[in-house]
Design an enzyme around this catalytic site. Structure first.
Site, PDB file in Angstrom:
ATOM      1  N   HIS A   1     -31.903  -4.172   3.335  1.00 27.40           N
ATOM      2  CA  HIS A   1     -31.235  -2.842   3.486  1.00 27.40           C
ATOM      3  C   HIS A   1     -29.626  -3.079   3.804  1.00 27.40           C
ATOM      4  CE1 HIS A   1     -35.104  -0.998   3.673  1.00 27.40           C
ATOM      5  NE2 HIS A   1     -35.266  -1.961   4.740  1.00 27.40           N
TER       6      HIS A   1
ATOM      7  N   SER B   1     -29.744  -4.376  -1.564  1.00 23.50           N
ATOM      8  CA  SER B   1     -30.619  -3.530  -0.619  1.00 23.50           C
ATOM      9  C   SER B   1     -32.045  -3.719  -1.062  1.00 23.50           C
ATOM     10  CB  SER B   1     -30.150  -1.961  -0.684  1.00 23.50           C
ATOM     11  OG  SER B   1     -30.242  -1.426   0.508  1.00 23.50           O
TER      12      SER B   1
ATOM     13  N   SER C   1     -31.461   3.036   0.682  1.00 20.11           N
ATOM     14  CA  SER C   1     -31.097   2.453   2.210  1.00 20.11           C
ATOM     15  C   SER C   1     -29.746   2.108   2.435  1.00 20.11           C
ATOM     16  CB  SER C   1     -32.154   1.681   2.511  1.00 20.11           C
ATOM     17  OG  SER C   1     -31.900   0.327   1.755  1.00 20.11           O
TER      18      SER C   1
ATOM     19  N   ASP D   1     -36.741  -9.031   2.759  1.00 20.36           N
ATOM     20  CA  ASP D   1     -37.190  -7.879   3.596  1.00 20.36           C
ATOM     21  C   ASP D   1     -38.028  -6.788   2.792  1.00 20.36           C
ATOM     22  OD1 ASP D   1     -37.757  -5.598   4.980  1.00 20.36           O
ATOM     23  OD2 ASP D   1     -35.556  -5.208   5.632  1.00 20.36           O
TER      24      ASP D   1
ATOM     25  N   GLU E   1     -38.159 -10.662   6.619  1.00 21.04           N
ATOM     26  CA  GLU E   1     -37.946  -9.715   7.775  1.00 21.04           C
ATOM     27  C   GLU E   1     -39.211  -8.867   8.067  1.00 21.04           C
ATOM     28  OE1 GLU E   1     -35.317  -9.207   9.473  1.00 21.04           O
ATOM     29  OE2 GLU E   1     -34.996  -7.207  10.031  1.00 21.04           O
TER      30      GLU E   1
ATOM     31  N   ASN F   1     -40.448 -11.673  11.014  1.00 21.65           N
ATOM     32  CA  ASN F   1     -41.281 -10.259  11.630  1.00 21.65           C
ATOM     33  C   ASN F   1     -42.072 -10.416  12.919  1.00 21.65           C
ATOM     34  OD1 ASN F   1     -42.097  -7.490  11.297  1.00 21.65           O
ATOM     35  ND2 ASN F   1     -44.000  -8.375  11.526  1.00 21.65           N
TER      36      ASN F   1
ATOM     37  N   LYS G   1     -38.536  -9.661  17.209  1.00 22.24           N
ATOM     38  CA  LYS G   1     -38.418  -8.801  16.111  1.00 22.24           C
ATOM     39  C   LYS G   1     -39.389  -7.761  16.133  1.00 22.24           C
ATOM     40  CE  LYS G   1     -38.236  -7.069  11.720  1.00 22.24           C
ATOM     41  NZ  LYS G   1     -39.193  -6.040  11.441  1.00 22.24           N
TER      42      LYS G   1
ATOM     43  N   ASP H   1     -37.812  -4.423  16.912  1.00 18.75           N
ATOM     44  CA  ASP H   1     -37.415  -3.495  15.857  1.00 18.75           C
ATOM     45  C   ASP H   1     -38.325  -2.542  15.471  1.00 18.75           C
ATOM     46  OD1 ASP H   1     -37.284  -3.070  12.908  1.00 18.75           O
ATOM     47  OD2 ASP H   1     -35.885  -4.818  12.914  1.00 18.75           O
ATOM     48  N   ASN H   2     -39.587  -2.945  15.323  1.00 16.43           N
ATOM     49  CA  ASN H   2     -40.638  -2.073  14.768  1.00 16.43           C
ATOM     50  C   ASN H   2     -40.913  -0.848  15.693  1.00 16.43           C
ATOM     51  OD1 ASN H   2     -40.437  -4.707  13.454  1.00 16.43           O
ATOM     52  ND2 ASN H   2     -42.722  -4.308  12.748  1.00 16.43           N
TER      53      ASN H   2
ATOM     54  N   CYS I   1     -37.810   1.841  15.574  1.00 19.48           N
ATOM     55  CA  CYS I   1     -38.452   3.186  15.135  1.00 19.48           C
ATOM     56  C   CYS I   1     -38.419   4.422  15.945  1.00 19.48           C
ATOM     57  CB  CYS I   1     -40.031   3.005  14.295  1.00 19.48           C
ATOM     58  SG  CYS I   1     -39.744   1.702  12.938  1.00 19.48           S
TER      59      CYS I   1
ATOM     60  N   HIS J   1     -43.154   0.332   4.895  1.00 19.66           N
ATOM     61  CA  HIS J   1     -42.009  -0.574   3.969  1.00 19.66           C
ATOM     62  C   HIS J   1     -42.170   0.161   2.173  1.00 19.66           C
ATOM     63  CE1 HIS J   1     -39.027  -3.413   2.859  1.00 19.66           C
ATOM     64  NE2 HIS J   1     -39.646  -3.649   1.611  1.00 19.66           N
TER      65      HIS J   1
ATOM     66  N   HIS K   1     -32.274   1.739  11.792  1.00 15.68           N
ATOM     67  CA  HIS K   1     -32.308   1.287  13.336  1.00 15.68           C
ATOM     68  C   HIS K   1     -30.735   1.044  13.773  1.00 15.68           C
ATOM     69  CE1 HIS K   1     -36.288   0.988  12.799  1.00 15.68           C
ATOM     70  NE2 HIS K   1     -36.430  -0.311  12.874  1.00 15.68           N
TER      71      HIS K   1
ATOM     72  N   SER L   1     -33.414  -8.812  15.831  1.00 14.09           N
ATOM     73  CA  SER L   1     -33.936  -9.122  14.497  1.00 14.09           C
ATOM     74  C   SER L   1     -33.143 -10.253  13.828  1.00 14.09           C
ATOM     75  CB  SER L   1     -34.016  -7.874  13.611  1.00 14.09           C
ATOM     76  OG  SER L   1     -34.717  -6.893  14.220  1.00 14.09           O
TER      77      SER L   1
ATOM     78  N   GLN M   1     -33.011 -13.739  12.088  1.00  9.44           N
ATOM     79  CA  GLN M   1     -32.946 -14.466  10.735  1.00  9.44           C
ATOM     80  C   GLN M   1     -32.034 -15.487  10.707  1.00  9.44           C
ATOM     81  OE1 GLN M   1     -33.950 -13.581   7.909  1.00  9.44           O
ATOM     82  NE2 GLN M   1     -35.030 -11.866   8.003  1.00  9.44           N
TER      83      GLN M   1
END
Ligand code: NAI
Length: 481
Positions: free
Chosen positions: A55, A78, A83, A141, A204, A229, A234, A238-239, A243, A349, A402, A410, A414
């Site tokens: 993204h 992306s 996105s 991702d 990701e 992930n 992460k 992040d998740n 979210c 996703h 996010h 995250s 990476q």
């Protein structure tokens, strides 16, 4: 001859705005800035070509420029048609030293609202450097860049691209097959060449990781992969917290409907679903969870959510969010039986969680576009459902995904994964790996100061008593957090 522009974004004039937001994001991304300070001087990615499919947001701009500071030659797309933040893409293309008239940044191929053909064209452009070579490293991702490479090599080996079956396969698959068919006709070793030097991919998201494990299992993985992930810093941040922030942002920016008091259904109570359910409860919604896994179902129940099947609440709920990473969660038939003006959105996703194709094929259905990424579908009986981002991930399609701070965690993973694959290529086989725990703990440590969090240190006697080194790792591999 196919046109090969150096980059392609919506409008370079947006770069100045993008640059301002990147500057503010840098402040909120302490992990990435620490990575620049720690690894910038030794330039571990010097001379390496990095292709990213992730993204193209303001936060990703900070990741890209971190990779550049570590020495990488970057090309980026992306990983979703909706996105991209066009101002971020423009700023990255212009670069820190360039101007819109003389851009000198990374080769970005991304804009908000690509067609599927454009999306896969962008992916192909970013995978091929001007001299025809491919990348040394991939940041993926959802696994689309990895997929295109693997299918390219597979069909070159077979000497042919299979026929597309529009009745059995999604439209997007047809786009991929025709791209590869064209490619094979021009040059039957292109994808072998593009993938020849790849040292590995860092992936990701949950869905991309799932694809990688499948390839590892069937022996088709062409290069090593690091599963970013499943770094704790992460998926458990992040998740979940990402979210928790962006699901409401997506709902508000698209619909601005009052969430308080409404019945909201969250399908899937994994990390993403947990964040969504918490956020909706925070808005005063009555939250119902659906699950297939008894452990997650029990977690939801003990958190105080009602656990039901979709059928139990289909005609009663006001909004539905899918967060399963699975397909066919909300069918066209289910939507035909929803309450009038029910909101249907996906935060997983891929867009196959909601049967958009089936909805559009419903006889007599009328589509009314309210605004970009927000549509009303009116059934012949007069009731309608409101769909966000055409069923694609709504937090990035309808809002800006996010916020920076959680993406810093995250993306620091990476960067560490990219350095690992660059410097220690020989340690990795064609398998899927996670980063070692001390790096995961390092990522967390880098984010404490910003929040004013002060860590307690083990004393010598405590360290001996627990058998844990004072500098970590603090938990065994099987610990679940
Ligand atoms: P997860 O595996 O932790 O959770 C998914 C849950 O859905 C599981 O508990 C599973 O049992 C459940 N599930 C599967 N089929 C179901 C069904 N038919 N009905 C009800 N529940 C079902 O995965 P995670 O990490 O929560 O990710 C979910 C999706 O979100 C993935 O596609 C992932 O790639 C994506 N994702 C999206 C983000 C975004 O910003 N939009 C951020 C992070 C992940």
């Amino acid at each position: 001859t196919t046109e090969r522009p150096p980059f392609k974004v919506r409008d370079l004039a947006l770069a100045e705005w993008g640059r301002k937001e990147i500057r503010l994001a840098e402040q909120e991304m302490p992990g990435l800035m620490a990575a620049r300070r720690e690894y910038g001087p030794s330039r571990p990615l010097e001379g390496l070509k990095v292709m990213g499919s992730l993204h193209m947001t303001v936060q990703t701009a900070v990741l890209i420029e971190t990779l550049v500071d570590l020495g990488a030659d970057v090309r980026w797309v992306s990983c979703n048609i909706f996105s991209t933040q066009d101002h971020a893409a423009a700023a990255v293309a212009v670069g820190r030293d360039g101007t819109p008239d003389a851009p000198s940044g990374a080769a970005v191929f991304a804009w908000k609202g690509e067609t599927l053909e454009e999306y896969w064209w962008c992916t192909e452009q970013a995978l091929v450097w001007p001299d025809g070579s491919g990348p040394d490293l991939l940041v993926d991702d959802g696994g689309d860049a990895t997929l295109l490479l693997h299918k390219g090599v597979e069909y070159e080996n077979a000497g042919a691209v299979p026929d597309f079956d529009p009745d059995a396969e999604p439209e997007e698959w047809g786009v991929i097959l025709s791209l590869l068919r064209r490619s094979l006709a021009e040059d039957d070793r292109r994808w072998h060449r593009i993938s020849a030097d790849i040292r590995g991919v860092s992936e990701e998201t949950t869905t991309g990781v799932k694809r990688l494990y499948e390839m590892e299992k069937d022996g088709s993985l062409l290069f090593p992969a690091i599963n970013v992930n499943d770094s704790v810093t992460k998926s458990k941040f992040d998740n979940l917290y990402g979210c928790r922030h962006s699901v409401i942002d997506g709902l508000n920016r698209a619909t601005d409907v009052m969430l308080s008091g409404k019945m909201a259904v969250v399908c899937g109570y994994g990390d993403v679903g947990k964040g969504c359910a918490q956020a909706l409860r925070g808005q005063g919604a009555r939250v119902v969870v659906t699950e297939i896994d008894p452990i997650c179902a029990l977690q939801a129940a003990m958190e105080g959510f009602q656990v039901k099947t979709l059928e139990d609440v289909i005609g009663e709920a006001d909004l539905f969010i899918t967060a399963t990473g699975n397909k066919d969660i909300i069918t066209a038939d289910a939507m035909s039986r929803m309450k009038d003006k029910a909101i249907v959105a996906n935060i997983g996703h891929f867009d196959n969680e909601i049967d958009m194709a089936g909805l559009q094929r419903t006889p007599g259905i009328e589509r009314i576009n309210i605004k970009p990424q927000y549509d009303e579908f009116v059934f012949p009986d007069g009731h309608s459902v409101l769909i966000l981002a055409e069923g694609r991930l709504m937090n990035l399609g309808c809002a800006t995904g996010h916020p920076s701070f959680v993406m810093s965690a995250s993306f620091t993973n990476q960067v560490l994964a990219q350095i690992e694959l660059a410097l220690h290529t020989d340690r990795y086989e064609r398998k899927v790996y996670v980063l070692p725990k001390h790096l995961d703990e390092k990522v967390a440590r880098l984010h404490l100061d910003q929040l004013g969090a002060r860590l307690t240190e083990l004393t010598d006697t405590q360290s001996k008593y627990l058998g844990i080194p004072k500098s970590g790792p603090y938990k065994p591999e099987h610990y679940r957090y």
